[in-house]
Motif scaffolding. Structure first.
Motif, PDB file in Angstrom:
ATOM      1  N   LYS A  33       0.821  -1.214   0.000  1.00 22.70           N
ATOM      2  CA  LYS A  33       0.000   0.000   0.000  1.00 22.70           C
ATOM      3  C   LYS A  33       0.850   1.256   0.000  1.00 22.70           C
ATOM      4  O   LYS A  33       0.516   2.253  -0.667  1.00 22.70           O
ATOM      5  CB  LYS A  33      -0.920  -0.008   1.230  1.00 22.70           C
ATOM      6  CG  LYS A  33      -1.907   1.153   1.263  1.00 22.70           C
ATOM      7  CD  LYS A  33      -2.780   1.086   2.506  1.00 22.70           C
ATOM      8  CE  LYS A  33      -3.830   2.191   2.508  1.00 22.70           C
ATOM      9  NZ  LYS A  33      -4.655   2.153   3.745  1.00 22.70           N
ATOM     10  N   VAL A  34       1.966   1.242   0.742  1.00 19.50           N
ATOM     11  CA  VAL A  34       2.771   2.460   0.876  1.00 19.50           C
ATOM     12  C   VAL A  34       3.863   2.582  -0.196  1.00 19.50           C
ATOM     13  O   VAL A  34       4.457   3.662  -0.338  1.00 19.50           O
ATOM     14  CB  VAL A  34       3.408   2.566   2.279  1.00 19.50           C
ATOM     15  CG1 VAL A  34       2.347   2.567   3.357  1.00 19.50           C
ATOM     16  CG2 VAL A  34       4.412   1.452   2.517  1.00 19.50           C
ATOM     17  N   CYS A  66       0.944  11.597   4.935  1.00 16.25           N
ATOM     18  CA  CYS A  66      -0.114  10.781   4.336  1.00 16.25           C
ATOM     19  C   CYS A  66       0.332   9.323   4.211  1.00 16.25           C
ATOM     20  O   CYS A  66      -0.474   8.406   4.415  1.00 16.25           O
ATOM     21  CB  CYS A  66      -0.498  11.337   2.969  1.00 16.25           C
ATOM     22  SG  CYS A  66      -1.446  12.878   3.048  1.00 16.25           S
ATOM     23  N   ASP A  70      -1.434   6.095   5.747  1.00 14.17           N
ATOM     24  CA  ASP A  70      -1.771   4.852   5.041  1.00 14.17           C
ATOM     25  C   ASP A  70      -1.469   3.638   5.907  1.00 14.17           C
ATOM     26  O   ASP A  70      -2.260   2.689   5.983  1.00 14.17           O
ATOM     27  CB  ASP A  70      -0.949   4.737   3.748  1.00 14.17           C
ATOM     28  CG  ASP A  70      -1.483   5.615   2.634  1.00 14.17           C
ATOM     29  OD1 ASP A  70      -2.700   5.830   2.601  1.00 14.17           O
ATOM     30  OD2 ASP A  70      -0.688   6.073   1.803  1.00 14.17           O
ATOM     31  N   MET A 190      -8.924   3.760  -3.449  1.00 11.95           N
ATOM     32  CA  MET A 190      -7.482   3.766  -3.710  1.00 11.95           C
ATOM     33  C   MET A 190      -7.135   4.373  -5.070  1.00 11.95           C
ATOM     34  O   MET A 190      -6.094   5.029  -5.216  1.00 11.95           O
ATOM     35  CB  MET A 190      -6.920   2.354  -3.608  1.00 11.95           C
ATOM     36  CG  MET A 190      -6.986   1.761  -2.204  1.00 11.95           C
ATOM     37  SD  MET A 190      -6.326   2.843  -0.892  1.00 11.95           S
ATOM     38  CE  MET A 190      -4.641   3.086  -1.448  1.00 11.95           C
ATOM     39  N   TYR A 193      -7.433   8.027  -4.579  1.00  7.57           N
ATOM     40  CA  TYR A 193      -6.404   8.461  -3.617  1.00  7.57           C
ATOM     41  C   TYR A 193      -5.025   8.536  -4.263  1.00  7.57           C
ATOM     42  O   TYR A 193      -4.340   9.562  -4.158  1.00  7.57           O
ATOM     43  CB  TYR A 193      -6.382   7.497  -2.433  1.00  7.57           C
ATOM     44  CG  TYR A 193      -5.215   7.726  -1.497  1.00  7.57           C
ATOM     45  CD1 TYR A 193      -5.182   8.842  -0.664  1.00  7.57           C
ATOM     46  CD2 TYR A 193      -4.146   6.833  -1.446  1.00  7.57           C
ATOM     47  CE1 TYR A 193      -4.112   9.059   0.187  1.00  7.57           C
ATOM     48  CE2 TYR A 193      -3.080   7.041  -0.591  1.00  7.57           C
ATOM     49  CZ  TYR A 193      -3.070   8.158   0.213  1.00  7.57           C
ATOM     50  OH  TYR A 193      -2.003   8.386   1.057  1.00  7.57           O
TER      51      TYR A 193
END
Length: 216
Positions: A33-34, A66, A70, A190, A193
């Protein structure tokens, strides 16, 4: 060439996390995710142009907070706080690039949207008895709308569209979490985002071009 390579990897890892999420081992999901965010931070940091040092630094700090958000969103209030701090740095960045007035219609839309979302979402949270969380949600809505407001004033299409996509992403997430389940929530949240963060990172170069034209 280097920037194009980073862009390609950001898109590749982002799409992989969005659409192949179920194939990622649970222990690695937060790492994947990151990764796009980490690449965006590097992309923002390697941009070398005139008139952007303050703006660039503030955007990078916002991206970092941010990214932390996450990872920590599993502890919702911790992640929410980190995102809120990230938005505040975006507000500082956009405010330092105050190039044009915000149209009246945009003011009206943002204010009405913010009031509507606060009543709907925070009202749903208040009904559950979680007063602190409801107040945090109201504060977050106020901050992210201010971020959108200041983004419009930069004159940068990347910053403006990025901020509006961020508002859309967080709105979808909030409705899905606090009001009712929404279809394709992971994909929609996502996709909007990552797109928002990438455009905000790319606004560094666009702001440099805007300032160069103003100073000519």
């Amino acid at each position: 060439m280097v920037k194009k390579l980073f862009m390609a990897f950001i898109i590749l890892f982002g799409l992989y996390y969005i659409f192949l999420f179920s194939h990622i081992p649970e222990s690695l999901q937060l790492i994947f995710k990151v990764i796009p965010m980490l690449l965006m931070i590097i992309l923002a940091a390697i941009q070398k142009r005139a008139h952007i040092k303050k703006y660039q630094l503030l955007i990078i700090i916002g991206l970092v907070f941010c990214m932390v958000g996450d990872y920590t969103l599993q502890w919702f209030l911790v992640g929410l706080t980190s995102f809120l701090i990230g938005h505040i740095f975006y507000i500082f960045a956009f405010s330092s690039a105050n190039e044009q007035p915000i149209p009246r219609w945009a003011k009206i839309i943002l204010l009405l949207y913010g009031a509507g979302m606060a009543i709907w979402i925070a009202g749903s949270v208040f009904k559950t008895g979680e007063t602190i969380l409801a107040i945090a949600v109201i504060a977050y809505i106020a901050v992210i709308l201010t971020m959108g407001w200041t983004a419009i004033k930069t004159g940068s299409k990347f910053a403006t569209i990025g901020a509006l996509l961020f508002i859309a992403s967080d709105s979808y997430l909030s409705i899905n979490k606090f009001v009712m389940p929404l279809p394709l929530s992971h994909e929609v949240i996502m996709l909007t985002y990552y797109s928002a963060q990438l455009l905000i990172a790319l606004s560094i170069l666009q702001y440099s071009e805007i300032r160069s034209k103003v100073l000519q």
